[in-house]
Scaffold this active site. Structure first.
Site, PDB file in Angstrom:
ATOM      1  N   TYR A 221      26.159  62.799  16.613  1.00 57.95           N
ATOM      2  CA  TYR A 221      27.035  61.377  16.300  1.00 57.95           C
ATOM      3  C   TYR A 221      25.492  60.759  15.646  1.00 57.95           C
ATOM      4  CZ  TYR A 221      27.582  56.440  17.610  1.00 57.95           C
ATOM      5  OH  TYR A 221      28.072  55.143  17.324  1.00 57.95           O
TER       6      TYR A 221
ATOM      7  N   LYS B 114      24.817  58.971  11.903  1.00 63.15           N
ATOM      8  CA  LYS B 114      24.643  57.637  11.672  1.00 63.15           C
ATOM      9  C   LYS B 114      23.228  57.475  10.942  1.00 63.15           C
ATOM     10  CE  LYS B 114      28.010  55.420  13.654  1.00 63.15           C
ATOM     11  NZ  LYS B 114      28.902  54.412  13.052  1.00 63.15           N
TER      12      LYS B 114
HETATM   13  P1  NAD Z   1      36.927  52.843  18.692  1.00 54.20           P
HETATM   14  O1  NAD Z   1      37.260  54.104  18.806  1.00 54.20           O
HETATM   15  O2  NAD Z   1      37.203  51.859  19.600  1.00 54.20           O
HETATM   16  O3  NAD Z   1      37.837  52.349  17.604  1.00 54.20           O
HETATM   17  C1  NAD Z   1      37.523  52.833  16.078  1.00 54.20           C
HETATM   18  C2  NAD Z   1      38.683  52.792  15.258  1.00 54.20           C
HETATM   19  O4  NAD Z   1      38.333  53.561  13.856  1.00 54.20           O
HETATM   20  C3  NAD Z   1      40.061  53.042  15.823  1.00 54.20           C
HETATM   21  O5  NAD Z   1      41.060  52.042  15.270  1.00 54.20           O
HETATM   22  C4  NAD Z   1      40.319  54.289  14.857  1.00 54.20           C
HETATM   23  O6  NAD Z   1      41.829  54.683  14.643  1.00 54.20           O
HETATM   24  C5  NAD Z   1      39.684  54.167  13.522  1.00 54.20           C
HETATM   25  N1  NAD Z   1      39.568  55.474  13.042  1.00 54.20           N
HETATM   26  C6  NAD Z   1      38.840  56.677  13.656  1.00 54.20           C
HETATM   27  N2  NAD Z   1      38.755  57.535  12.646  1.00 54.20           N
HETATM   28  C7  NAD Z   1      39.227  57.273  11.586  1.00 54.20           C
HETATM   29  C8  NAD Z   1      39.537  57.912  10.164  1.00 54.20           C
HETATM   30  N3  NAD Z   1      39.344  58.932   9.941  1.00 54.20           N
HETATM   31  N4  NAD Z   1      40.209  57.038   9.421  1.00 54.20           N
HETATM   32  C9  NAD Z   1      40.422  55.759   9.653  1.00 54.20           C
HETATM   33  N5  NAD Z   1      40.395  55.188  10.953  1.00 54.20           N
HETATM   34  C10 NAD Z   1      39.601  55.824  11.762  1.00 54.20           C
HETATM   35  O7  NAD Z   1      35.513  52.610  18.206  1.00 54.20           O
HETATM   36  P2  NAD Z   1      34.456  51.295  18.195  1.00 54.20           P
HETATM   37  O8  NAD Z   1      33.688  51.418  19.560  1.00 54.20           O
HETATM   38  O9  NAD Z   1      35.150  50.214  17.972  1.00 54.20           O
HETATM   39  O10 NAD Z   1      33.465  51.749  17.375  1.00 54.20           O
HETATM   40  C11 NAD Z   1      33.658  51.309  15.605  1.00 54.20           C
HETATM   41  C12 NAD Z   1      32.220  51.616  14.935  1.00 54.20           C
HETATM   42  O11 NAD Z   1      31.007  51.232  15.663  1.00 54.20           O
HETATM   43  C13 NAD Z   1      32.043  53.209  14.778  1.00 54.20           C
HETATM   44  O12 NAD Z   1      31.542  53.703  13.441  1.00 54.20           O
HETATM   45  C14 NAD Z   1      30.918  53.229  15.906  1.00 54.20           C
HETATM   46  O13 NAD Z   1      30.496  54.528  15.634  1.00 54.20           O
HETATM   47  C15 NAD Z   1      30.232  52.218  15.813  1.00 54.20           C
HETATM   48  N6  NAD Z   1      29.318  51.970  17.003  1.00 54.20           N
HETATM   49  C16 NAD Z   1      30.211  51.632  18.061  1.00 54.20           C
HETATM   50  C17 NAD Z   1      29.409  51.103  19.145  1.00 54.20           C
HETATM   51  C18 NAD Z   1      29.966  50.874  20.674  1.00 54.20           C
HETATM   52  O14 NAD Z   1      29.045  50.979  21.590  1.00 54.20           O
HETATM   53  N7  NAD Z   1      31.303  50.741  20.664  1.00 54.20           N
HETATM   54  C19 NAD Z   1      27.835  51.360  19.249  1.00 54.20           C
HETATM   55  C20 NAD Z   1      27.356  51.807  18.080  1.00 54.20           C
HETATM   56  C21 NAD Z   1      27.935  52.038  16.890  1.00 54.20           C
END
Ligand code: NAD
Length: 248
Positions: A154, A158
């Site tokens: 991950y 990133k």
């Molecule tokens: P989540 O799993 O709640 O939502 C992710 C969404 O992306 C889902 O709707 C899923 O269906 C979609 N998705 C996944 N793979 C896909 C693909 N191949 N094609 C199209 N859609 C796809 O995740 P989140 O926590 O909302 O994270 C969103 C982004 O934020 C990610 O890039 C994650 O790495 C980043 N992020 C999140 C956090 C956190 O704490 N939540 C922290 C740092 C970074």
């Protein structure tokens, strides 16, 4: 009048989690929001529409060049342009020692969390070139700066998003396209909830300067700023929205 009236904004992975909050925030300011997700984004679209906003969902896997080419063609046919791309679709991570992860598992993180952003940007680019204030906003992660133990695939993927952000900022600057990265702290979403209990969110919160949980809406507010005309001279930058958890 909303500040994004007449603008078309694409949020990948907008069916749930951070992407859904971002889609709702951009729509609140008047943007016509397109969501591309692997799963149906009906709930996000209906919440936006019930609040008086505009949103449409397109199914697609960001790791597939064919699927993204088709989805961006559909968006072009429907809206005729794209003002802002928010690269957000991604997967979250469990924790395992660096030498226990398999090559296939690592590839999956690189495929979705890095190639997904590059592929979507590639097919969004011709649409972005048609507008006056084009923007790419990449949802990155502060884990890149922290080197979170157990999350090597991950963190590495990133890190690649950080590299993508810097290279695109330089290569697209002459065309007026700004490219920035935003990093949330640890935010409770369906993605993080798979791997974390309440105590993990509280531990992270207690290490912040502001001891309150960071919400999806907090990151969405930052994305709206970076997407706005107020940020016209900001490019190649990385913003962290984590209540002062990681200071740099
Ligand atoms: P989540 O799993 O709640 O939502 C992710 C969404 O992306 C889902 O709707 C899923 O269906 C979609 N998705 C996944 N793979 C896909 C693909 N191949 N094609 C199209 N859609 C796809 O995740 P989140 O926590 O909302 O994270 C969103 C982004 O934020 C990610 O890039 C994650 O790495 C980043 N992020 C999140 C956090 C956190 O704490 N939540 C922290 C740092 C970074």
């Amino acid at each position: 009048m909303g500040r994004f009236d007449g603008r078309v904004m694409l949020v990948t992975g907008g069916a749930k989690g951070l992407g859904k909050a971002i889609a709702k925030r951009l729509a609140t300011d008047g943007a016509q929001v397109a969501i591309i997700d692997l799963v149906a984004a009906d709930e996000a679209v209906s919440e936006i529409q019930s609040a008086g906003g505009m949103a449409e969902a397109f199914l697609g896997d960001v790791t597939s060049e064919t699927a993204m080419e088709t989805a961006l063609q559909q968006i072009d046919a429907r809206f005729g342009k794209l003002d802002v791309l928010v690269n957000n679709a991604g997967i979250l991570s469990p924790r395992k020692a660096w030498n226990v992860w398999t090559q296939d598992e690592i590839r999956k993180f690189v495929d979705i969390n890095f190639f997904g952003y590059w592929i979507t940007a590639k097919y969004a680019y011709p649409l972005l070139k048609k507008v006056e204030h084009p923007r790419i906003v990449n949802i990155a992660s502060r884990t890149f700066f922290m080197g979170n133990p157990g999350q090597l695939p991950y963190v590495a993927a990133k890190g690649a998003v950080q590299g993508l952000t810097w290279c695109l900022a330089r290569e697209l600057g002459d065309e007026g396209i700004t490219v920035n990265a935003v990093m949330p702290g640890m935010v409770e979403t369906p993605g993080t909830a798979q791997y974390n209990q309440e105590e993990a969110y509280n531990r992270v919160m207690n290490n912040q300067a502001i001891k309150q949980r960071v919400l999806p809406e907090d990151l969405a507010d930052l994305v709206a700023f970076v997407a706005s005309d107020d940020a016209k001279m900001i490019t190649g930058q990385t913003f962290i929205c984590d209540g002062g958890g990681y200071l740099h």
